[in-house]
Design a protein around this motif. Structure first.
Motif, PDB file in Angstrom:
ATOM      1  N   CYS A 350       0.812  -1.225   0.000  1.00 41.40           N
ATOM      2  CA  CYS A 350       0.000   0.000   0.000  1.00 41.40           C
ATOM      3  C   CYS A 350       0.847   1.277   0.000  1.00 41.40           C
ATOM      4  O   CYS A 350       0.399   2.308  -0.454  1.00 41.40           O
ATOM      5  N   ARG A 351       2.059   1.216   0.531  1.00 40.25           N
ATOM      6  CA  ARG A 351       2.962   2.370   0.654  1.00 40.25           C
ATOM      7  C   ARG A 351       2.317   3.498   1.452  1.00 40.25           C
ATOM      8  O   ARG A 351       2.661   4.666   1.295  1.00 40.25           O
ATOM      9  N   SER A 352       1.351   3.182   2.272  1.00 43.19           N
ATOM     10  CA  SER A 352       0.579   4.193   3.004  1.00 43.19           C
ATOM     11  C   SER A 352       0.511   3.891   4.494  1.00 43.19           C
ATOM     12  O   SER A 352      -0.317   4.455   5.191  1.00 43.19           O
ATOM     13  N   GLY A 353       1.292   2.953   4.968  1.00 43.79           N
ATOM     14  CA  GLY A 353       1.290   2.637   6.397  1.00 43.79           C
ATOM     15  C   GLY A 353       0.133   1.775   6.845  1.00 43.79           C
ATOM     16  O   GLY A 353      -0.073   1.589   8.045  1.00 43.79           O
ATOM     17  N   LYS A 354      -0.619   1.231   5.903  1.00 44.86           N
ATOM     18  CA  LYS A 354      -1.873   0.594   6.272  1.00 44.86           C
ATOM     19  C   LYS A 354      -1.839  -0.950   6.228  1.00 44.86           C
ATOM     20  O   LYS A 354      -2.334  -1.608   7.129  1.00 44.86           O
ATOM     21  N   CYS A 355      -1.260  -1.497   5.158  1.00 47.55           N
ATOM     22  CA  CYS A 355      -1.402  -2.938   4.944  1.00 47.55           C
ATOM     23  C   CYS A 355      -0.487  -3.779   5.821  1.00 47.55           C
ATOM     24  O   CYS A 355      -0.785  -4.930   6.119  1.00 47.55           O
ATOM     25  N   GLY A 356       0.644  -3.240   6.209  1.00 48.66           N
ATOM     26  CA  GLY A 356       1.571  -3.976   7.065  1.00 48.66           C
ATOM     27  C   GLY A 356       2.535  -4.884   6.323  1.00 48.66           C
ATOM     28  O   GLY A 356       3.347  -5.556   6.950  1.00 48.66           O
ATOM     29  N   TRP A 357       2.509  -4.915   5.006  1.00 46.36           N
ATOM     30  CA  TRP A 357       3.396  -5.830   4.262  1.00 46.36           C
ATOM     31  C   TRP A 357       4.866  -5.465   4.452  1.00 46.36           C
ATOM     32  O   TRP A 357       5.740  -6.310   4.337  1.00 46.36           O
ATOM     33  N   CYS A 358       5.159  -4.202   4.696  1.00 41.37           N
ATOM     34  CA  CYS A 358       6.565  -3.800   4.821  1.00 41.37           C
ATOM     35  C   CYS A 358       7.078  -3.922   6.258  1.00 41.37           C
ATOM     36  O   CYS A 358       8.251  -3.665   6.517  1.00 41.37           O
TER      37      CYS A 358
END
Ligand code: FES
Length: 408
Positions: A350-358
């Motif tokens: 998401c690159r938005s702090g939302k999905c948690g993948w990173c």
């Protein structure tokens, strides 16, 4: 009558040879993988709905302008993707591309309807982001027939009967119209069941991509209504509004009685403006839904940003897949962007702090995370985890990053 065995009567010596016998049996057994004897329908369905990666190819390109194109993507059967994963209207795909030898990924909302997936295609609309490495690469180089790597459909900007009101006021700006186009088609096709009033903000009517298509859907389906809100148009076209999407305008189109949800998708400036307007309406929090915030820039403009870090460049040490690498990271650059700039392939969706993948572990150093995009759980904060897509260095930093989860 059988007598029940009395466990207490067993002597420990009775078990003495058991361990040795077991170890002998294990040593003598084959170490070949257990054959996959069963293909359970539930597992098969899970794989179809949530593939680790989808191999696609460009089937058609519609250019709205040199800076905005819609790509029709079909399964690349030669690479092993035979059908497309189903999605809920409002979701996005993450595209993975190699730009100048460096892997980059970006999320793009799906503008086609879920039913079109069964016809074998997704549609994604890409708009040029000034200075954006990926949007420019796609718009300038992708041709019909090109191979595309995509994630499974992701995101929670979807309609839920349990959470959302029966009427949704959609607020769209720019390319933020794409998920609403998907919602409108899904409503018209019977895959979603709610009333959608769409307030679509643009400078002029000519800038309002998909406006004609959504209008045609609205004419055929009474559950859909489109209102163009034009900021720069000299003359107001019939049925449109002039100006910006204010609390008064939302109220004008909201139901006179009863609850309604507000779904927003657009640029960050629109969120900032409309969120302030929404405060005046005092809606319950669950009735306000935002699509991804997008990448965060200029953390130094926030009141709570530690001023002495501004303008500095720190060293970022990254541990990933058994390797360690140290790169530069400016104070106003997210840890993710610094890794990508250095050619490190890090997980990101998401690159938005939302999905948690990173989600990565902060092993050393101080960081700044803007509150508005801090999607971490309390436990993450407690145990030192960060989302590199929305985390900025305040000192030299070391992080442990999980390996990428889908192919390049
Ligand atoms: S990429 Fe989704 S939280 Fe970082």
């Amino acid at each position: 009558m059988d007598k029940k065995p009395n466990v207490k009567s067993l002597k420990p010596t009775a078990f003495a040879g058991m361990m040795a016998a077991r170890l002998k049996a294990v040593a003598a057994a084959s170490d070949a993988p257990v054959p996959d004897l069963y293909d359970y329908p539930a597992n098969r369905l899970a794989r179809e709905l949530h593939p680790a990666v989808q191999f696609l190819k460009v089937e058609a390109i519609d250019a709205h302008s040199p800076d905005m194109k819609t790509y029709t993507l079909a399964p690349d059967k030669a690479k092993g993707t035979t059908s497309l994963a189903w999605f809920s209207a409002g979701q996005y795909l993450v595209l993975g591309v190699n730009v100048d030898g460096k892997f980059r990924s970006r999320p793009y909302s799906i503008s086609s309807s879920p039913a079109e997936t069964l016809e074998g295609h997704y549609r994604l609309t890409v708009k040029r982001v000034p200075g954006g490495a990926v949007s420019g690469f796609i718009l300038d180089t992708w041709q019909v027939g090109d191979a595309v790597t995509a994630s499974a459909p992701m995101g929670d900007f979807t309609y839920s009967r349990l959470r959302d009101a029966k009427t949704v006021i959609g607020i769209a700006g720019g390319s933020g119209i794409t998920p609403f186009y998907s919602f409108a088609k899904a409503i018209a096709e019977g895959d979603e069941d709610f009333e959608l009033t769409l307030l679509y903000g643009s400078r002029t009517l000519a800038d309002a991509v998909f406006s004609d298509e959504i209008k045609a859907l609205a004419e055929a389906c009474p559950k859909i209504r489109l209102v163009n809100v034009l900021s720069d148009e000299k003359r107001k076209p019939k049925g449109a509004e002039k100006g910006f999407i204010t609390a008064e305008l939302i109220k004008k189109y909201a139901p006179a009685e009863g609850d309604y949800s507000v779904f927003l998708c657009g640029p960050q400036a629109m969120y900032t403006f409309v969120d302030r307007e929404l405060e005046k309406l005092a809606l319950r929090r669950k009735f306000i839904r935002h699509e991804l915030f997008g990448e965060y820039f200029h953390p130094e403009r926030n009141a709570d940003y530690p001023a002495d870090a501004a303008g500095k460049t720190f060293r970022l040490t990254v541990r990933i897949a058994g390797k360690e690498q140290t790169v530069d990271c400016a104070a106003d650059t997210s840890l993710l962007r610094a890794m990508e700039a250095a050619g490190i392939t890090a997980p990101a969706d998401c690159r938005s702090g939302k999905c948690g993948w990173c989600h990565s572990q902060l092993l050393a150093g101080e960081v700044y995370v803007p509150a508005s995009v801090d999607g971490r759980r309390q436990a993450d904060k407690l145990y030192g985890y960060v989302h590199p897509c929305c985390t900025f260095p305040l000192s030299d930093v070391t992080i442990d990053v999980p390996p990428v989860h889908y192919g390049q």
